[in-house]
Design a protein around this motif. Sequence first.
Motif, PDB file in Angstrom:
ATOM      1  N   ASP A 335       0.861  -1.192   0.000  1.00 45.70           N
ATOM      2  CA  ASP A 335       0.000   0.000   0.000  1.00 45.70           C
ATOM      3  C   ASP A 335       0.894   1.238   0.000  1.00 45.70           C
ATOM      4  OD1 ASP A 335      -1.908   1.930   0.293  1.00 45.70           O
ATOM      5  OD2 ASP A 335      -2.548   1.354   2.295  1.00 45.70           O
ATOM      6  N   ARG A 358      -1.661   4.941  -5.871  1.00 46.86           N
ATOM      7  CA  ARG A 358      -1.284   4.295  -4.625  1.00 46.86           C
ATOM      8  C   ARG A 358      -1.898   2.897  -4.535  1.00 46.86           C
ATOM      9  NH1 ARG A 358      -4.380   6.295   0.815  1.00 46.86           N
ATOM     10  NH2 ARG A 358      -3.538   4.269   1.405  1.00 46.86           N
ATOM     11  N   GLU A 430     -12.051   0.966   2.087  1.00 50.68           N
ATOM     12  CA  GLU A 430     -11.561   2.250   2.580  1.00 50.68           C
ATOM     13  C   GLU A 430     -11.859   3.392   1.616  1.00 50.68           C
ATOM     14  OE1 GLU A 430      -7.405   1.700   3.491  1.00 50.68           O
ATOM     15  OE2 GLU A 430      -7.062   0.509   1.711  1.00 50.68           O
ATOM     16  N   ASP A 454      -8.626   5.706   5.997  1.00 51.50           N
ATOM     17  CA  ASP A 454      -8.831   6.242   4.653  1.00 51.50           C
ATOM     18  C   ASP A 454     -10.306   6.463   4.355  1.00 51.50           C
ATOM     19  OD1 ASP A 454      -6.347   6.722   3.371  1.00 51.50           O
ATOM     20  OD2 ASP A 454      -5.958   4.578   3.441  1.00 51.50           O
ATOM     21  N   ARG A 464      -6.082  13.177   5.672  1.00 49.42           N
ATOM     22  CA  ARG A 464      -5.695  12.689   7.004  1.00 49.42           C
ATOM     23  C   ARG A 464      -4.312  13.167   7.431  1.00 49.42           C
ATOM     24  NH1 ARG A 464      -4.814   6.159   5.779  1.00 49.42           N
ATOM     25  NH2 ARG A 464      -3.494   6.088   7.597  1.00 49.42           N
TER      26      ARG A 464
END
Length: 556
Positions: A335, A358, A430, A454, A464
């Motif tokens: 990730d 990502r 997420e 997320d 975040r």
Amino acid sequence: MNVCKGKGVFGGIAIGKLRVHQKGELHINRVSISDPDKEWQRFSSAKNIAAVQLKQLYEQVIRDVGKTNAAIFQIHQMLLEDVNYISSIENIIRTQLLNAEYAINLTTENILFMFAAMDNAYIKARAADVQDISRRLITILTGGEEVTINSDEPVIILADDLSPSETATLDRDKVLALVTVHGSSYSHTAILARTLNIPLIVGTEITVDSEYDGKTAVADGNDGFVYIEPDDKILSEYQKFINTEELRKNELKSLKGKENITLDGIRIDIDANIFHVRDVASVIRNDAGGIGLFRSEFLFLEKDDFPSEDEQFEVYRTVAEVMGKDRYSVIRTLDIGADKQAAYFNIPHEENPAMGMRAIRFCLSNTDIFKTQLRAIFRAGKYGKLAVIYPMITSVEEIKRIKAISSEVRKELNDEGYELRYVEEGIMIETPAAALVSDLLAKEVDFFSIGTNDLSQYTLAADRQNYNIDEFYNPCHTAVLRMIKIVVDNAKKAGIRVGICGELAADINMTGLFLAMGVDELSVPPSSVLPVRKTVRETDISKISEKELSGLYNVC
Ligand code: PEP
Ligand code: MG
């Protein structure tokens, strides 16, 4: 009472006597020499002695805190052989005809000057390593002795700064806390202190004066305050705090081996999230039921290049073996992207990296890297109860592509003669997209784990990473809770397991609600396993479910 403020790098409270640590003065004279070969020989012998000392230190630290943390002394060994460092010293000896001590000192000053000009906190923190190694060499050359920190009773150490060598050789039983005037959270000293579990306060506004030696102090590693000769009020407040913490810890310890069951008989799994293979020890120590999330990307972030299949296999196999055949270990595939970057990933600059290349997007665009990781996971599956989880999913189409790749990998491994066990495949929920199509996704996978970190940022459009908008990033927002409810309901309908592995899973104010929703698993940091177990055991779902669940639709 004298109150000094610093920055708490590693938490915990200590009360005890101060021990002022002043490094021995190094007297470095500038001496002209006539025989550069002889001086160079002097330096080379000192360098050999330093190499032996560092090797011994490295081995000692491996025994104390493990290989990863001992790597600092491998770095020191490499520094000792660094071509630029050595040739600068040789150059000063041979061309300026000056003594080795002076040459080392001048080279160090030049390097520190260069580091200071760099706008990189990590590099700046490496200055301590260069100083440490130079000090070692000069001490050997001048026949001086290392000033070690010894004490018969546990003390709070007050120092200008502590080198990694000094920190690594501390007697853990004799150190209550470390307070330094310099230092940073990035330093290896800080990393070691965390690993050794010693409260650390850096950047403290205090003079390292021997008059403080032996005085009583309170070091508050949580808030970064140091109280010297505290008054009775402060002393008793902190003593109370320590006592309460002790009681709380003992109470939690007594929950080890107990079930995660509510007062009205509902069970839930409590697993742990880890970053590294070394964290498995704390999973076991805290009695987690399994590993709900192994953030495998940290294996990649520590390196200068992609880890090989065998390298990854060794890590996953160790996790599988240690956790055994009865406890799940869920390995998340790479990730990376957004805040988790390394130069060798070669991800081009993006305006919005959190919404960019990502996690699964990177893997689906770099299938060779993805396949290497899957091969390592599937091979390791034979040694325990592994599952794999894919991050940042947004559609059924992605799952179809992933499954095609994972079947291909399994087939290749079979053809190569590997003995494979079934490794369950799950997905992280997420993104709001995944939550909203979770009924469709549930038909494709073995389990869900909800990544509330997320999910909150994407649902609330609140980065975040951005501390300035902290107040808008609220994982308990009704919108996020409704998303969770949708996902849990869809998982239940499809008959698959559903867990939560974001930070919210460890929020004990939410435990009742998650139980009432029917969440099967909470995966939390290892240190939160027992606090969440305690909450579960004190909860009666029949009393809360209706009120809490209807609140999800009535509150905004
Ligand atoms: C999450 O997003 O909630 C999660 C568990 O993953 P990470 O925090 O690693 O992005
Ligand atoms: Mg995430």
